[in-house]
Design an enzyme around this catalytic site. Structure first.
Site, mmCIF file in Angstrom:
data_model
loop_
_atom_site.group_PDB
_atom_site.id
_atom_site.type_symbol
_atom_site.label_atom_id
_atom_site.label_comp_id
_atom_site.label_asym_id
_atom_site.label_seq_id
_atom_site.Cartn_x
_atom_site.Cartn_y
_atom_site.Cartn_z
ATOM 1 N N ARG A 264 24.737 29.757 45.383
ATOM 2 C CA ARG A 264 25.731 28.608 45.877
ATOM 3 C C ARG A 264 27.123 28.879 45.114
ATOM 4 N NH1 ARG A 264 23.854 23.629 46.390
ATOM 5 N NH2 ARG A 264 21.612 23.831 47.409
ATOM 6 N N THR A 265 27.252 28.943 43.830
ATOM 7 C CA THR A 265 28.579 29.062 43.279
ATOM 8 C C THR A 265 29.399 30.303 43.811
ATOM 9 O OG1 THR A 265 27.832 27.715 41.479
ATOM 10 C CG2 THR A 265 29.947 28.941 41.220
ATOM 11 N N LYS B 226 21.372 48.503 27.669
ATOM 12 C CA LYS B 226 21.645 49.638 27.053
ATOM 13 C C LYS B 226 23.001 49.629 25.974
ATOM 14 C CE LYS B 226 21.039 51.859 31.532
ATOM 15 N NZ LYS B 226 21.843 52.227 32.529
ATOM 16 N N ARG C 175 30.451 34.107 35.751
ATOM 17 C CA ARG C 175 29.366 33.489 35.520
ATOM 18 C C ARG C 175 28.093 34.344 34.340
ATOM 19 N NH1 ARG C 175 25.267 29.910 37.730
ATOM 20 N NH2 ARG C 175 27.148 28.661 38.383
ATOM 21 N N HIS D 180 31.425 24.369 33.318
ATOM 22 C CA HIS D 180 31.572 24.585 34.629
ATOM 23 C C HIS D 180 32.661 24.020 35.247
ATOM 24 C CE1 HIS D 180 30.536 26.270 38.373
ATOM 25 N NE2 HIS D 180 29.328 25.950 38.578
#
Lengths: 425, 190, 306
Positions: free
Chosen positions: C58-59, C86, C108, C136
């Site tokens: 969604r975001t 890694k 994010r 957020h």
């Protein structure tokens, strides 16, 4: 080979305090007095304006060798130690492999001797691979040179295992050192649980995670009669419980780290990974309690928990970055600031760095007594300087004190009668 | 770009170019020209460019109504998002609203602005307008044309041609800002 | 006046004026998103990279649409967890992206503070699209925008935020912004889901949902992370839904006309009853639509060359 340290202010706690000279012959102290004659062929060290102190003893360092030599080696760690005035350091066993056996112990001792700087003393693991399950060969560890046992970095979560370790260690008169943290309560936390963790949205480690284990360890020490030492205590509750336990005659000692009496959780703001350590930086009330504990003797010793990490490790985001900071090269001025603040007398401060930690593990160190090993640290108490991590002897630069203007600097460090560090060298 | 109004403080080095009477007469003339050129105003719509052009568009609409008895639709256009210097700016300009409450299709749209200078604002306005619909024709009305075009753009209706040097500033002050109607030219402080 | 900062990392660090500027700017873009041609050339030639270490369709889609409607070039980059294992740090990844001349990085990440770390290390503008439990910001901005479009004033506005506040970045961003704007914020949930000392940040805490909802003008439901069951935060979903689920009866305890919000995706029948989610008081779909306009506004304001 003889050395005469002349004209300094000698502080040998309980033995000598005042202007005086210290004469060293070979690797031993032979005389301490007001004005000592200079023997022929003797090297003179002018100590006017300096403090002449027993070499510092650090009960808690991580020299990362074997296994993590990119962070620190026994040689680079030893160089950092003597640059910070520490002549004796005790290495925690969380290397790879873990120091849970004679071979690793002997390797560490050998590397320490080869470096030829500080006295490097190993601490053995309590349990095999420090997994907290089966006891390591504690008798063997003692015989090959370990000065204490600990699973530092990992607490011994199982109380039965801890009880057995304490009982077993009694047979060798070894001190059991515990990193007090209930891992269930800590639950992946990465800073103190408090207002700052709430604001930053970081998982917190409550003070209770430490307190619960301090309480357990004190109860087990009472049950077993063992000698326990609590590493890096950081909370109001720990200090209170240790104070009560000591009053009741439980054989417990405790250490505090300079960062825990200097910084609070506020330092974490901005997600500063150099403020990430375990135990975490706590609140100002905790800092006050630690200082009071140092002042009234509840906390015996100042230890650095010197925990080097490579730059790229600390450059990760806050939750990923490893816990710990380097401490050997900043411990002295931070401790002396307690004297400036009036928390400790100068003599008390010296004791916390020398005689007291030596006594915790029963080491014949931290003294300028005649016949003792000639481990001496010369300090300029009024020297002002700025902490510049790029000048550290340590391989790592992970310190929250970069750029700090501090007071009190090591001028010279002598180990076993040999000058192993001189400022500006 | 359009000249920015910066408060109403009179400056000693400003020179009056048009007074309220001049502006009123010029707008009346332009209104007549619009009606004449478009043979009536059935398909005409006015779109003012924010901010000065919007006020002038409303004044023109009033005059057209007086002449023809018809209310032409009026739109308001903020050209900020179409500016050609956005990528170069340290700070993005504050956005204002675009409002075109009628269908552009088939219309003869008269863009209205206060000062025509480099032509860049008009280029942006035409692009903005085309994204909003497909007018039959776009015309341009300005109160002042001060020259120094950087794009091949020409106004259909000009209130006053005003020779200026690049360093000078032309400001259109209107009652809608709480000013007395006038056009001034400001010489740079030396 | 513009947004005089390189990055948008948190609402805690924004002033009221800055928040209002973003909402006003979003208003202009709301008009653009209502057009036939929903595209303007404002970010032509700019590159926006969606760097999503955590999946969030969604975001990411909302940012992608916002950037495309501004004519920016958009790259979606979801580093596989393996490259992180890694030993490539967040900064390594970001510097690689920066070398592709990204003007704006939308990040994010599962860790609180990741956006701060990134912003310190790169010259590109960084927009925090959710970092751990921390913030957020664009979600809260679109919540504020949705509230304002409903004609509600922030000053004195009674807002109830319900659910797992402790583990919610949406709750934190809304709490910081709403308290700054003078709203009366109530947090509703069990004590296990309230972070330490949160009332000292200016909110009132209620463990009884019915009491907390009294007179609320905005009810903001948080998504229950179902996987948290078993971590001793709540005994069962059934009991949670009974104590803290929003039902039509509970909506009646709030002020008449109160609006119901949810950042999505919703657990129907858990934190919100299906009839409430679909009711007239629900503005959940408005939030989604407004999200694009708000993110266009943020991208526009952050696109200054700095």
């Amino acid at each position: 080979m003889a050395l005469l340290i002349k004209g300094g202010r000698v502080i040998d706690p309980g033995r000598y305090e005042g202007e005086g000279d210290v004469l060293i012959e070979g690797s031993k102290i032979v005389s301490v007095g007001r004005t000592l004659p200079m023997p022929a062929g003797c090297e003179l060290i002018d100590a006017h304006g300096l403090l002449v102190l027993p070499g510092f003893v650090d009960l808690h360092v991580h020299f990362r060798e074997p296994g993590f030599e990119y962070k620190e080696t026994i040689e680079s760690g030893s160089a950092a130690a003597v640059a910070g005035g520490f002549t004796t350091v005790c290495c925690m066993p969380n290397t790879n492999p873990v120091n849970d056996n004679q071979a690793v112990t002997e390797f560490i001792l050998e590397r320490g001797r080869a470096a030829g700087l500080a006295n490097v003393l190993p601490i053995g693991a309590i349990t095999k691979r420090s997994e907290g399950k089966e006891l390591a060969e504690i008798g063997d560890l003692k015989r090959s040179g370990c000065v204490a046992i600990s699973d530092d970095g990992k607490p011994v979560m199982n109380s039965l295992v801890m009880r057995r370790a304490m009982e077993y260690a009694l047979a060798f008169d070894l001190t059991v050192v515990d990193h007090c943290e209930d891992l269930n309560l800590a639950e992946g936390g990465c800073m103190n649980e408090g207002l700052v963790s709430t604001e930053l949205g970081l998982p917190g480690i409550p003070a209770a995670a430490e307190d619960v284990m301090v309480a357990r360890n004190l109860l087990l020490a009472e049950l077993t009669g063992a000698r326990i030492h609590l590493a890096h205590i950081s909370t109001v509750g720990s200090v209170r419980m240790v104070r009560e336990a000591k009053a009741r005659g439980i054989r417990v000692t405790a250490e505090a780290c300079p960062h825990h009496f200097t910084l609070t959780e506020e330092t974490v703001r901005g997600y500063n990974t150099h403020a990430k350590m375990n135990p975490p930086l706590r609140t100002s009330e905790d800092v006050r309690a630690i200082k009071e504990g140092l002042r009234d003797g509840t906390i015996d010793a100042i230890a650095t928990d010197h925990a080097p990490h490579a730059t790229q490790e600390k450059q990760q985001d806050f939750t990923e970055a490893p816990f710990g900071i380097v401490g050997l090269e900043t411990a002295l001025p931070l401790t002396l600031s307690l004297v400036e603040e009036g928390v400790l007398s100068l003599e008390q401060a010296v004791i916390k760095l020398t005689a007291a930690p030596a006594a915790v593990f029963g080491l014949p160190k931290g003294t300028l007594a005649v016949g003792a090993d000639a481990d001496v640290t010369l300090v300029d108490p009024s020297a002002q300087w700025e902490v510049d991590p790029s000048l550290f002897r340590s391989k790592s630069r992970n310190t929250p004190f970069a750029g700090w203007k501090v007071k009190g600097r090591v001028q010279m460090t002598i180990v076993g009668g040999r000058v192993v560090y001189r400022l500006d060298q | 770009m359009t000249e920015k109004r910066e408060g109403g403080i009179a400056r000693t080095n400003e020179k009056l170019i048009m007074d309220a009477g001049d502006i009123a007469r010029v707008l009346t003339r332009i209104a007549h020209e619009i009606v004449e050129r478009n043979k009536g105003v059935n398909l005409v719509a006015l779109v003012g460019i924010r901010t000065g052009g919007v006020h002038l568009a409303h004044r023109l609409a009033k005059r057209i109504h007086a002449i023809e008895g018809v209310s032409v639709p009026i739109g308001e256009l903020d050209i900020t998002l179409y500016r050609d210097d956005l990528a170069l700016r340290k700070n993005q300009p504050v956005l204002r609203k675009t409002s075109i409450p009628f269908d552009l299709a088939g219309k003869a749209v008269v863009l209205v602005d206060d000062v025509l200078f480099t032509g860049r604002t008009i280029r942006a306005a035409m692009d903005g307008l085309m994204d909003l619909g497909r007018p039959e024709e776009i015309q341009l009305a300005v109160l002042v044309d001060r020259g120094h075009r950087q794009l091949p753009i020409k106004a259909n209706y000009v209130g006053k041609n005003l020779p200026t040097s690049r360093e000078e500033t032309v400001r259109v002050l209107l009652e809608e800002y709480g000013e007395e109607d006038r056009v001034v030219i400001i010489k740079p402080l030396s | 006046m513009g947004l005089k900062r390189k990055d948008l990392l948190s609402l805690a660090s924004l002033s009221v004026d800055e928040i209002m500027l973003i909402l006003d700017t979003a208003d202009s873009f709301k008009e653009v998103t209502g057009r036939e041609i929903k595209k303007v050339p404002a970010l032509r030639g700019k590159t926006v990279v969606n760097l999503f270490f955590e999946p969030s369709t969604r975001t990411r889609t909302s940012f992608e649409l916002a950037a495309k409607r501004l004519s920016a070039d958009v790259i979606n980059f979801s580093p596989s967890t393996s490259s992180v294992v890694k030993g490539e740090t967040l900064l390594d990844t970001a510097r690689n992206i920066e070398a592709m001349q990204a003007d704006i990085i939308v990040l994010r990440h599962a860790s609180a503070g990741a956006a701060d770390t990134l912003a310190r290390g790169v010259k590109s503008s960084v927009i925090n699209a959710g970092d751990g439990w921390h913030e957020h910001p664009t979600q809260a901005l679109l919540d504020l925008y949705t509230i304002r479009r409903r004609g509600l004033e922030f000053k004195g506005l009674r807002v109830a935020i319900v659910g797992d506040v402790a583990h919610s970045r949406v709750a934190r961003s809304n709490l910081y912004a709403l308290t700054k704007l003078g709203a009366d914020v109530r947090l509703i949930g069990p004590p296990t889901m309230m972070p330490y000392g949160v009332e000292r940040l200016g909110a009132k805490v209620y463990h009884d949902m019915d009491k907390g909802l009294e007179g609320a003008q905005v009810i903001m439901m948080l998504r229950l992370q179902l996987e948290r069951q078993g971590r001793a935060l709540f005994p069962t979903i059934r009991e949670y839904a009974r104590l803290y689920g929003l039902t039509a009866e509970r909506v009646r305890l709030a002020e008449p006309g109160a609006i119901v919000m949810h950042p999505g995706p919703i657990n129907r029948g858990v934190e919100i009853a299906p009839d409430v989610a679909d009711s007239l008081s629900s503005v959940i779909l408005d939030q989604v639509a407004n999200g694009v306009a708000v993110r266009m506004g943020v991208l526009y304001l952050m696109s200054a060359s700095g």
